[in-house]
Design a protein around this motif. Structure first.
Motif, PDB file in Angstrom:
ATOM      1  N   SER A   1     -73.120   3.708 -34.270  1.00 26.68           N
ATOM      2  CA  SER A   1     -72.003   2.766 -34.430  1.00 26.68           C
ATOM      3  C   SER A   1     -71.176   2.595 -33.163  1.00 26.68           C
ATOM      4  CB  SER A   1     -71.074   3.248 -35.546  1.00 26.68           C
ATOM      5  OG  SER A   1     -71.718   3.178 -36.782  1.00 26.68           O
TER       6      SER A   1
ATOM      7  N   PRO B   1     -71.851  -1.007 -31.094  1.00 31.21           N
ATOM      8  CA  PRO B   1     -71.310  -2.216 -31.730  1.00 31.21           C
ATOM      9  C   PRO B   1     -69.788  -2.225 -31.808  1.00 31.21           C
ATOM     10  CG  PRO B   1     -73.105  -1.323 -33.035  1.00 31.21           C
ATOM     11  CD  PRO B   1     -72.816  -0.340 -31.963  1.00 31.21           C
TER      12      PRO B   1
ATOM     13  N   GLY C   1     -67.405  -4.974 -30.094  1.00 31.93           N
ATOM     14  CA  GLY C   1     -66.398  -5.702 -30.853  1.00 31.93           C
ATOM     15  C   GLY C   1     -65.014  -5.564 -30.241  1.00 31.93           C
TER      16      GLY C   1
ATOM     17  N   PHE D   1     -62.810  -4.667 -36.906  1.00 34.08           N
ATOM     18  CA  PHE D   1     -63.719  -5.578 -37.593  1.00 34.08           C
ATOM     19  C   PHE D   1     -65.158  -5.077 -37.517  1.00 34.08           C
ATOM     20  CE2 PHE D   1     -66.592  -9.250 -37.490  1.00 34.08           C
ATOM     21  CZ  PHE D   1     -66.363  -9.748 -38.760  1.00 34.08           C
ATOM     22  N   MET D   2     -65.587  -4.651 -36.344  1.00 32.51           N
ATOM     23  CA  MET D   2     -66.966  -4.180 -36.202  1.00 32.51           C
ATOM     24  C   MET D   2     -67.189  -2.877 -36.960  1.00 32.51           C
ATOM     25  SD  MET D   2     -68.728  -6.406 -34.850  1.00 32.51           S
ATOM     26  CE  MET D   2     -70.238  -5.513 -34.654  1.00 32.51           C
TER      27      MET D   2
ATOM     28  N   TYR E   1     -65.658  -2.078 -39.721  1.00 38.23           N
ATOM     29  CA  TYR E   1     -65.760  -2.522 -41.115  1.00 38.23           C
ATOM     30  C   TYR E   1     -67.145  -3.110 -41.401  1.00 38.23           C
ATOM     31  CZ  TYR E   1     -64.973  -5.073 -45.417  1.00 38.23           C
ATOM     32  OH  TYR E   1     -65.087  -5.557 -46.696  1.00 38.23           O
ATOM     33  N   LYS E   2     -67.675  -3.917 -40.487  1.00 31.47           N
ATOM     34  CA  LYS E   2     -68.995  -4.512 -40.690  1.00 31.47           C
ATOM     35  C   LYS E   2     -70.088  -3.444 -40.673  1.00 31.47           C
ATOM     36  CE  LYS E   2     -69.837  -8.147 -41.276  1.00 31.47           C
ATOM     37  NZ  LYS E   2     -69.981  -8.755 -42.592  1.00 31.47           N
ATOM     38  N   ARG E   3     -69.879  -2.327 -39.956  1.00 31.56           N
ATOM     39  CA  ARG E   3     -70.854  -1.237 -39.973  1.00 31.56           C
ATOM     40  C   ARG E   3     -70.802  -0.491 -41.293  1.00 31.56           C
ATOM     41  NH1 ARG E   3     -75.018  -0.510 -36.802  1.00 31.56           N
ATOM     42  NH2 ARG E   3     -74.796   1.701 -37.033  1.00 31.56           N
TER      43      ARG E   3
ATOM     44  N   ARG F   1     -69.528  -1.793 -44.298  1.00 32.35           N
ATOM     45  CA  ARG F   1     -69.804  -2.702 -45.409  1.00 32.35           C
ATOM     46  C   ARG F   1     -70.606  -3.901 -44.889  1.00 32.35           C
ATOM     47  NH1 ARG F   1     -68.216   1.151 -48.144  1.00 32.35           N
ATOM     48  NH2 ARG F   1     -66.232   1.216 -49.207  1.00 32.35           N
ATOM     49  N   PRO F   2     -71.922  -3.736 -44.721  1.00 34.61           N
ATOM     50  CA  PRO F   2     -72.715  -4.837 -44.138  1.00 34.61           C
ATOM     51  C   PRO F   2     -72.853  -6.040 -45.021  1.00 34.61           C
ATOM     52  CG  PRO F   2     -74.115  -2.926 -44.605  1.00 34.61           C
ATOM     53  CD  PRO F   2     -72.721  -2.573 -44.969  1.00 34.61           C
TER      54      PRO F   2
END
Length: 71
Positions: free
Chosen positions: A30, A33, A37, A63-64, A66-68, A70-71
């Protein structure tokens, strides 16, 4: 790597992910990414007149992350 007795919520997952990134550094999946971000957020914030670059950096990294989680 999750404890079955621990509640599975976003904050505990984020804490575990951040601790893992701190311990493993660039070897953690992680880290790259989230750093990307953060950089994109900082650059985008320099273009916007209202938001400063530290706010953009934190927002992009958040944000990144969170995207890692909760994809």
């Amino acid at each position: 790597m999750t404890d079955p007795n621990r509640p599975n919520d976003l904050l505990s997952e984020a804490r575990d992910e951040i601790v893992g990134m701190g311990k493993q550094g660039m070897a953690h999946p992680s880290t790259k990414p989230v750093l990307t971000g953060a950089a994109v957020g900082a650059v985008a914030a320099t273009v916007l007149p209202v938001i400063t670059w530290p706010v953009g950096l934190i927002a992009g990294a958040g944000f990144m992350l969170y995207k890692r989680l909760r994809p």
